[in-house]
Design an enzyme around this catalytic site. Sequence first.
Site, PDB file in Angstrom:
ATOM      1  N   PRO A 115      -8.410  -5.716   0.441  1.00 54.53           N
ATOM      2  CA  PRO A 115      -7.324  -7.092   0.949  1.00 54.53           C
ATOM      3  C   PRO A 115      -8.262  -7.261   2.323  1.00 54.53           C
ATOM      4  CG  PRO A 115      -6.062  -5.662   0.042  1.00 54.53           C
ATOM      5  CD  PRO A 115      -7.010  -4.116  -0.197  1.00 54.53           C
ATOM      6  N   ASP A 162     -11.355  -0.571   6.955  1.00 54.61           N
ATOM      7  CA  ASP A 162     -12.780  -0.534   6.465  1.00 54.61           C
ATOM      8  C   ASP A 162     -12.788  -2.518   5.394  1.00 54.61           C
ATOM      9  OD1 ASP A 162     -13.908   1.849   7.543  1.00 54.61           O
ATOM     10  OD2 ASP A 162     -13.252   2.505   5.814  1.00 54.61           O
ATOM     11  N   GLU A 167       0.504  -7.600  11.439  1.00 54.52           N
ATOM     12  CA  GLU A 167       0.580  -6.622  11.186  1.00 54.52           C
ATOM     13  C   GLU A 167       1.240  -7.542   9.630  1.00 54.52           C
ATOM     14  OE1 GLU A 167       0.319  -3.591   8.439  1.00 54.52           O
ATOM     15  OE2 GLU A 167      -0.788  -3.633  10.247  1.00 54.52           O
ATOM     16  N   ASP A 197       0.555  -0.019  14.056  1.00 50.07           N
ATOM     17  CA  ASP A 197       0.639   1.427  14.820  1.00 50.07           C
ATOM     18  C   ASP A 197       1.302   0.798  16.141  1.00 50.07           C
ATOM     19  OD1 ASP A 197      -2.280   0.585  15.486  1.00 50.07           O
ATOM     20  OD2 ASP A 197      -1.615   3.063  16.560  1.00 50.07           O
ATOM     21  N   ASP A 209      -7.934  -5.270  15.092  1.00 46.00           N
ATOM     22  CA  ASP A 209      -7.857  -3.731  14.279  1.00 46.00           C
ATOM     23  C   ASP A 209      -8.341  -3.598  13.216  1.00 46.00           C
ATOM     24  OD1 ASP A 209      -7.707  -0.937  14.507  1.00 46.00           O
ATOM     25  OD2 ASP A 209      -5.659  -1.238  15.412  1.00 46.00           O
ATOM     26  N   GLN A 223       0.722  -1.152  -0.116  1.00 46.91           N
ATOM     27  CA  GLN A 223       0.328  -0.371  -0.356  1.00 46.91           C
ATOM     28  C   GLN A 223       0.734   1.640   0.252  1.00 46.91           C
ATOM     29  OE1 GLN A 223      -1.970  -0.010   3.610  1.00 46.91           O
ATOM     30  NE2 GLN A 223      -0.400  -1.492   4.584  1.00 46.91           N
ATOM     31  N   ASP A 265      -0.619 -12.453   6.995  1.00 50.90           N
ATOM     32  CA  ASP A 265      -1.841 -12.505   6.683  1.00 50.90           C
ATOM     33  C   ASP A 265      -2.018 -12.618   7.659  1.00 50.90           C
ATOM     34  OD1 ASP A 265      -4.505 -11.985   6.025  1.00 50.90           O
ATOM     35  OD2 ASP A 265      -4.085 -12.113   3.642  1.00 50.90           O
ATOM     36  N   GLY A 266      -3.323 -11.746   8.511  1.00 49.35           N
ATOM     37  CA  GLY A 266      -4.092 -12.016   9.772  1.00 49.35           C
ATOM     38  C   GLY A 266      -4.995 -13.345   9.804  1.00 49.35           C
TER      39      GLY A 266
END
Length: 289
Positions: free
Chosen positions: A177, A173, A121, A101, A170, A46, A152-153
Amino acid sequence: MADDGLLTGYEKEDAELWLWDDLPELHMEVGYRINRLLHFERSKYQEISVAETAAFGRMLVLDGVPQVTEKDGYIYNEMISHIGLLTHPAPQHVAMIGGGDCGPSREAVKYPGIKQIDVVEIDPRVTTVSRMWFNPNQTLEDDPRITISHEDGALWIQKQQERIDVLLVDRSDPYGPAAVLYSRAFYKHIYTSLSYDGVAVFQSGSPFFDMKGLKRTRERLRALFPIVRTYLTTIPSFPGGIWSFTVASKRHDPLTASFDKLPLETRYINASIAKASFELPENIRAALR
Protein backbone atom coordinates in the site's frame (compact mmCIF):
# COMPACT_ATOMS: atom_id res chain seq x y z
CA MET A 1 -2.63 -13.08 22.98
CA ALA A 2 -2.36 -14.94 19.68
CA ASP A 3 -0.22 -18.03 19.27
CA ASP A 4 3.39 -17.11 18.43
CA GLY A 5 3.30 -19.30 15.32
CA LEU A 6 0.67 -17.02 13.76
CA LEU A 7 2.68 -13.82 13.98
CA THR A 8 4.42 -12.59 10.86
CA GLY A 9 8.19 -12.56 11.28
CA TYR A 10 8.31 -14.12 14.75
CA GLU A 11 10.05 -17.46 15.20
CA LYS A 12 10.81 -19.68 18.18
CA GLU A 13 14.43 -20.87 18.24
CA ASP A 14 14.96 -23.35 21.06
CA ALA A 15 13.71 -21.42 24.12
CA GLU A 16 14.09 -17.97 22.55
CA LEU A 17 11.67 -15.85 20.54
CA TRP A 18 13.11 -13.87 17.62
CA LEU A 19 11.70 -11.34 15.17
CA TRP A 20 13.20 -11.67 11.70
CA ASP A 21 12.85 -8.72 9.35
CA ASP A 22 13.03 -10.33 5.92
CA LEU A 23 14.60 -8.06 3.29
CA PRO A 24 14.53 -10.14 0.08
CA GLU A 25 15.48 -7.20 -2.13
CA LEU A 26 18.67 -6.90 -0.05
CA HIS A 27 19.26 -10.67 0.14
CA MET A 28 19.38 -10.58 3.93
CA GLU A 29 17.44 -10.84 7.18
CA VAL A 30 17.85 -8.84 10.35
CA GLY A 31 17.07 -10.59 13.62
CA TYR A 32 15.96 -9.10 16.96
CA ARG A 33 15.78 -11.26 20.09
CA ILE A 34 12.45 -10.79 21.85
CA ASN A 35 12.14 -10.88 25.63
CA ARG A 36 8.35 -10.61 25.68
CA LEU A 37 5.50 -10.10 23.25
CA LEU A 38 3.53 -7.26 24.84
CA HIS A 39 0.68 -6.70 22.40
CA PHE A 40 -0.81 -8.24 19.27
CA GLU A 41 -3.85 -7.52 17.12
CA ARG A 42 -5.01 -7.51 13.53
CA SER A 43 -6.51 -4.22 12.43
CA LYS A 44 -8.47 -3.55 9.25
CA TYR A 45 -5.19 -2.78 7.49
CA GLN A 46 -2.39 -4.82 9.06
CA GLU A 47 -0.96 -6.92 11.84
CA ILE A 48 0.17 -4.77 14.78
CA SER A 49 2.44 -5.98 17.56
CA VAL A 50 4.57 -4.49 20.31
CA ALA A 51 7.58 -6.51 21.43
CA GLU A 52 10.09 -5.95 24.19
CA THR A 53 13.43 -6.54 22.47
CA ALA A 54 16.69 -7.41 24.19
CA ALA A 55 18.65 -4.65 22.41
CA PHE A 56 16.23 -1.78 21.73
CA GLY A 57 13.50 -1.98 24.37
CA ARG A 58 9.92 -1.77 23.16
CA MET A 59 9.45 -2.02 19.40
CA LEU A 60 6.39 -1.27 17.28
CA VAL A 61 6.05 -3.88 14.52
CA LEU A 62 3.67 -3.73 11.55
CA ASP A 63 3.20 -6.86 9.44
CA GLY A 64 6.44 -8.21 10.87
CA VAL A 65 8.47 -5.08 9.99
CA PRO A 66 10.03 -3.00 12.82
CA GLN A 67 8.90 0.64 12.77
CA VAL A 68 10.14 2.47 15.84
CA THR A 69 11.90 1.47 19.05
CA GLU A 70 12.00 2.80 22.57
CA LYS A 71 15.78 3.26 22.60
CA ASP A 72 16.44 5.03 19.29
CA GLY A 73 13.06 6.16 17.98
CA TYR A 74 13.75 9.70 19.14
CA ILE A 75 16.64 9.94 16.66
CA TYR A 76 14.37 9.27 13.69
CA ASN A 77 11.64 11.59 14.98
CA GLU A 78 13.99 14.49 15.65
CA MET A 79 15.86 14.16 12.35
CA ILE A 80 12.78 13.94 10.14
CA SER A 81 11.14 16.88 11.96
CA HIS A 82 13.54 19.65 12.94
CA ILE A 83 15.46 20.00 9.66
CA GLY A 84 12.30 20.93 7.77
CA LEU A 85 10.79 22.96 10.60
CA LEU A 86 13.92 25.13 10.69
CA THR A 87 14.45 25.28 6.92
CA HIS A 88 11.19 27.23 6.71
CA PRO A 89 11.78 30.48 8.64
CA ALA A 90 8.25 30.84 10.01
CA PRO A 91 6.02 27.77 9.54
CA GLN A 92 2.44 28.09 10.74
CA HIS A 93 0.73 25.08 9.16
CA VAL A 94 2.59 21.78 9.52
CA ALA A 95 1.37 18.37 8.34
CA MET A 96 2.59 14.79 8.63
CA ILE A 97 1.67 11.83 6.46
CA GLY A 98 2.27 8.58 8.34
CA GLY A 99 3.93 8.66 11.72
CA GLY A 100 0.99 7.10 13.55
CA ASP A 101 3.16 6.89 16.66
CA CYS A 102 2.91 10.74 16.65
CA GLY A 103 6.67 11.08 17.18
CA PRO A 104 7.12 13.95 14.68
CA SER A 105 4.13 15.82 16.12
CA ARG A 106 5.75 15.68 19.57
CA GLU A 107 8.69 17.56 18.04
CA ALA A 108 6.52 20.08 16.18
CA VAL A 109 4.67 21.19 19.32
CA LYS A 110 7.98 22.57 20.62
CA TYR A 111 7.62 25.50 18.18
CA PRO A 112 5.23 28.13 19.58
CA GLY A 113 4.84 29.85 16.20
CA ILE A 114 3.15 26.82 14.65
CA LYS A 115 -0.64 27.27 14.65
CA GLN A 116 -1.87 24.01 13.09
CA ILE A 117 -0.47 20.46 13.05
CA ASP A 118 -2.24 17.83 10.91
CA VAL A 119 -1.32 14.18 11.45
CA VAL A 120 -2.63 11.81 8.76
CA GLU A 121 -2.43 8.10 9.60
CA ILE A 122 -4.49 5.55 7.72
CA ASP A 123 -4.81 3.07 10.62
CA PRO A 124 -6.40 4.40 13.85
CA ARG A 125 -5.22 1.34 15.76
CA VAL A 126 -1.57 2.28 15.15
CA THR A 127 -2.22 5.59 16.90
CA THR A 128 -4.06 3.93 19.79
CA VAL A 129 -1.46 1.20 20.31
CA SER A 130 1.42 3.68 20.11
CA ARG A 131 -0.16 5.88 22.75
CA MET A 132 -0.73 2.87 24.96
CA TRP A 133 2.83 1.52 24.84
CA PHE A 134 5.07 4.45 23.80
CA ASN A 135 3.38 7.79 24.65
CA PRO A 136 1.29 7.46 27.80
CA ASN A 137 1.36 11.18 28.64
CA GLN A 138 -1.32 13.67 27.63
CA THR A 139 0.93 16.13 25.75
CA LEU A 140 -0.66 15.59 22.35
CA GLU A 141 -4.22 15.30 23.61
CA ASP A 142 -3.88 18.61 25.44
CA ASP A 143 -2.47 20.60 22.50
CA PRO A 144 -5.34 22.19 20.53
CA ARG A 145 -3.15 22.72 17.48
CA ILE A 146 -3.08 18.99 16.66
CA THR A 147 -5.68 17.30 14.47
CA ILE A 148 -5.33 13.58 13.78
CA SER A 149 -7.07 12.26 10.66
CA HIS A 150 -7.32 8.54 10.02
CA GLU A 151 -7.43 8.35 6.25
CA ASP A 152 -5.29 7.53 3.24
CA GLY A 153 -2.52 10.15 3.04
CA ALA A 154 -2.30 9.81 -0.75
CA LEU A 155 -5.95 10.87 -1.01
CA TRP A 156 -5.81 13.45 1.79
CA ILE A 157 -2.97 15.37 0.16
CA GLN A 158 -5.00 15.84 -3.02
CA LYS A 159 -7.47 17.97 -1.06
CA GLN A 160 -4.79 20.38 0.16
CA GLN A 161 -4.03 23.31 -2.14
CA GLU A 162 -1.16 25.68 -1.28
CA ARG A 163 -1.97 25.36 2.44
CA ILE A 164 0.98 23.60 4.09
CA ASP A 165 4.22 25.31 5.09
CA VAL A 166 6.11 22.18 6.16
CA LEU A 167 5.10 18.62 5.27
CA LEU A 168 6.81 15.57 6.80
CA VAL A 169 6.33 12.32 4.87
CA ASP A 170 7.03 9.50 7.31
CA ARG A 171 6.40 6.73 4.80
CA SER A 172 7.16 3.04 5.14
CA ASP A 173 9.12 1.00 2.58
CA PRO A 174 8.00 1.29 -1.08
CA TYR A 175 6.07 -1.98 -1.19
CA GLY A 176 2.39 -2.85 -0.99
CA PRO A 177 0.00 0.00 0.00
CA ALA A 178 2.90 2.43 0.61
CA ALA A 179 4.10 2.19 -3.00
CA VAL A 180 1.81 5.07 -4.02
CA LEU A 181 3.78 7.35 -1.66
CA TYR A 182 6.75 7.01 -4.02
CA SER A 183 4.89 7.71 -7.28
CA ARG A 184 5.31 10.72 -9.56
CA ALA A 185 1.65 11.61 -9.05
CA PHE A 186 2.09 11.71 -5.27
CA TYR A 187 5.07 14.06 -5.54
CA LYS A 188 3.02 16.37 -7.76
CA HIS A 189 0.23 16.45 -5.19
CA ILE A 190 2.84 17.26 -2.53
CA TYR A 191 4.06 20.21 -4.59
CA THR A 192 0.59 21.69 -5.07
CA SER A 193 -0.30 21.18 -1.39
CA LEU A 194 2.57 23.39 -0.22
CA SER A 195 2.42 27.15 0.27
CA TYR A 196 4.41 29.39 -2.08
CA ASP A 197 7.56 28.84 0.03
CA GLY A 198 6.69 25.40 1.39
CA VAL A 199 9.12 22.68 2.43
CA ALA A 200 8.67 18.89 2.38
CA VAL A 201 10.85 16.23 4.03
CA PHE A 202 10.79 12.59 2.95
CA GLN A 203 12.13 9.45 4.54
CA SER A 204 14.29 8.25 1.63
CA GLY A 205 15.77 4.96 2.80
CA SER A 206 19.19 3.42 3.20
CA PRO A 207 21.89 4.95 0.96
CA PHE A 208 23.90 1.76 1.37
CA PHE A 209 21.27 -0.87 0.61
CA ASP A 210 18.93 1.12 -1.63
CA MET A 211 20.84 3.80 -3.52
CA LYS A 212 18.57 3.16 -6.50
CA GLY A 213 15.53 4.15 -4.45
CA LEU A 214 17.22 7.26 -3.08
CA LYS A 215 18.25 8.37 -6.57
CA ARG A 216 14.72 7.82 -7.84
CA THR A 217 13.29 9.94 -5.02
CA ARG A 218 15.72 12.77 -5.78
CA GLU A 219 15.12 12.57 -9.52
CA ARG A 220 11.35 12.85 -9.15
CA LEU A 221 11.60 15.69 -6.66
CA ARG A 222 14.12 17.62 -8.77
CA ALA A 223 11.64 17.56 -11.65
CA LEU A 224 9.33 19.68 -9.47
CA PHE A 225 11.35 21.57 -6.85
CA PRO A 226 14.21 24.04 -7.38
CA ILE A 227 15.95 22.93 -4.16
CA VAL A 228 16.48 19.27 -3.26
CA ARG A 229 18.95 18.23 -0.54
CA THR A 230 19.67 14.85 1.04
CA TYR A 231 20.96 14.45 4.58
CA LEU A 232 21.96 11.46 6.69
CA THR A 233 21.69 10.21 10.23
CA THR A 234 22.55 7.06 12.17
CA ILE A 235 19.72 4.92 13.55
CA PRO A 236 21.15 1.77 15.19
CA SER A 237 18.02 -0.39 14.88
CA PHE A 238 17.64 0.20 11.11
CA PRO A 239 19.31 -2.16 8.60
CA GLY A 240 22.82 -0.86 8.01
CA GLY A 241 22.43 1.88 10.64
CA ILE A 242 22.78 4.79 8.17
CA TRP A 243 19.55 6.37 6.93
CA SER A 244 18.67 9.20 4.57
CA PHE A 245 16.07 11.95 4.42
CA THR A 246 15.51 14.29 1.50
CA VAL A 247 14.32 17.90 1.68
CA ALA A 248 12.41 19.42 -1.24
CA SER A 249 11.82 23.16 -1.02
CA LYS A 250 10.16 25.77 -3.20
CA ARG A 251 12.25 28.65 -1.89
CA HIS A 252 14.30 28.06 1.28
CA ASP A 253 17.62 26.19 1.20
CA PRO A 254 18.36 24.07 4.29
CA LEU A 255 22.06 24.84 3.84
CA THR A 256 21.34 28.43 4.86
CA ALA A 257 18.80 27.63 7.60
CA SER A 258 19.16 29.06 11.11
CA PHE A 259 19.64 25.82 13.01
CA ASP A 260 20.70 27.80 16.07
CA LYS A 261 16.95 28.31 16.66
CA LEU A 262 16.59 24.60 17.46
CA PRO A 263 14.49 23.98 20.60
CA LEU A 264 16.44 23.04 23.70
CA GLU A 265 14.32 19.96 24.45
CA THR A 266 16.08 17.49 22.11
CA ARG A 267 17.95 14.28 22.88
CA TYR A 268 19.96 13.83 19.67
CA ILE A 269 19.94 16.70 17.21
CA ASN A 270 21.75 19.99 17.82
CA ALA A 271 22.75 22.83 15.51
CA SER A 272 26.10 21.25 14.64
CA ILE A 273 24.56 17.88 13.80
CA ALA A 274 21.84 19.54 11.71
CA LYS A 275 24.44 21.32 9.59
CA ALA A 276 26.83 18.37 9.38
CA SER A 277 24.08 15.94 8.31
CA PHE A 278 24.22 17.44 4.80
CA GLU A 279 27.93 16.61 4.47
CA LEU A 280 27.72 13.37 2.50
CA PRO A 281 30.49 10.73 2.26
CA GLU A 282 32.35 10.73 -1.06
CA ASN A 283 30.89 7.42 -2.24
CA ILE A 284 27.35 8.73 -1.73
CA ARG A 285 28.19 12.04 -3.40
CA ALA A 286 29.59 10.21 -6.38
CA ALA A 287 26.55 7.96 -6.66
CA LEU A 288 24.14 10.89 -6.48
CA ARG A 289 26.06 12.84 -9.12
